[in-house]
Write a protein that holds these residues in place. Structure first.
Motif, PDB file in Angstrom:
ATOM      1  N   GLU A 100      -6.091   4.654   0.503  1.00  0.00           N
ATOM      2  CA  GLU A 100      -5.513   4.053   1.696  1.00  0.00           C
ATOM      3  C   GLU A 100      -4.022   3.767   1.458  1.00  0.00           C
ATOM      4  N   HIS A 101      -3.425   3.107   2.418  1.00  0.00           N
ATOM      5  CA  HIS A 101      -2.029   2.691   2.293  1.00  0.00           C
ATOM      6  C   HIS A 101      -1.955   1.399   1.490  1.00  0.00           C
ATOM      7  N   CYS A 102      -0.899   1.235   0.724  1.00  0.00           N
ATOM      8  CA  CYS A 102      -0.692  -0.030   0.022  1.00  0.00           C
ATOM      9  C   CYS A 102       0.716  -0.544   0.300  1.00  0.00           C
ATOM     10  N   SER A 103       0.875  -1.832   0.098  1.00  0.00           N
ATOM     11  CA  SER A 103       2.178  -2.453   0.280  1.00  0.00           C
ATOM     12  C   SER A 103       2.813  -2.672  -1.080  1.00  0.00           C
ATOM     13  N   ASP A 104       3.980  -3.251  -1.099  1.00  0.00           N
ATOM     14  CA  ASP A 104       4.762  -3.383  -2.327  1.00  0.00           C
ATOM     15  C   ASP A 104       3.954  -4.046  -3.437  1.00  0.00           C
ATOM     16  N   ILE A 105       3.485  -5.270  -3.201  1.00  0.00           N
ATOM     17  CA  ILE A 105       2.781  -5.998  -4.246  1.00  0.00           C
ATOM     18  C   ILE A 105       1.476  -5.308  -4.596  1.00  0.00           C
ATOM     19  N   GLY A 106       0.753  -4.854  -3.583  1.00  0.00           N
ATOM     20  CA  GLY A 106      -0.518  -4.201  -3.832  1.00  0.00           C
ATOM     21  C   GLY A 106      -0.385  -2.930  -4.634  1.00  0.00           C
TER      22      GLY A 106
END
Length: 126
Positions: A100-106
């Motif tokens: 899936e998509h992740c964000s900066d911290i993830g």
């Protein structure tokens, strides 16, 4: 079952360059998030760089400005261009995939990733 295959590691002198490749065996309709981590003996596996499903990119502070992550969707491959290499970049480099998509911290958390490659050794001599 997704398989990730890394290549491109080797021995290089300080200041030199290498390009790592991570090829995913399973093609999907949408690209996933791919990251590179690195590990030395006795140390934790640390985040290096990530490229998300939307092609956002994130880098560890230690490699920012020297490494570039990119992807070629037609080849299902993600690259890590490493320039101005330093002896402290010496490590085993792994690519990992999160579907899936992740964000900066993830993206920086190795626990997020579903699949891992076997790794490739990068050695930088001084």
């Amino acid at each position: 079952q997704v398989q990730l295959v890394e290549s491109g590691g080797g021995l290089v002198e300080a200041g030199g360059s290498l390009r790592l490749s991570c090829e995913a065996s399973l093609r999907t309709d949408r690209p996933s998030s791919i990251a590179w981590f690195r590990q030395t003996v006795g140390e934790t596996r640390d985040f290096v760089a990530a490229i998300t499903r939307n092609s956002n990119t994130y880098y560890a502070d230690s490699v920012k400005g020297r490494f570039t992550i990119s992807r070629e969707n037609a080849r299902n491959t993600v690259y890590l261009q490493m320039n101005s290499l330093k002896p402290e970049d010496t490590a085993f480099y792994y690519c990992a995939e999160f579907v899936e998509h992740c964000s900066d911290i993830g993206c920086r958390d190795r626990r997020l990733y579903n699949y891992w490659g076997q790794g490739t050794q990068v050695s930088v001599s001084s």
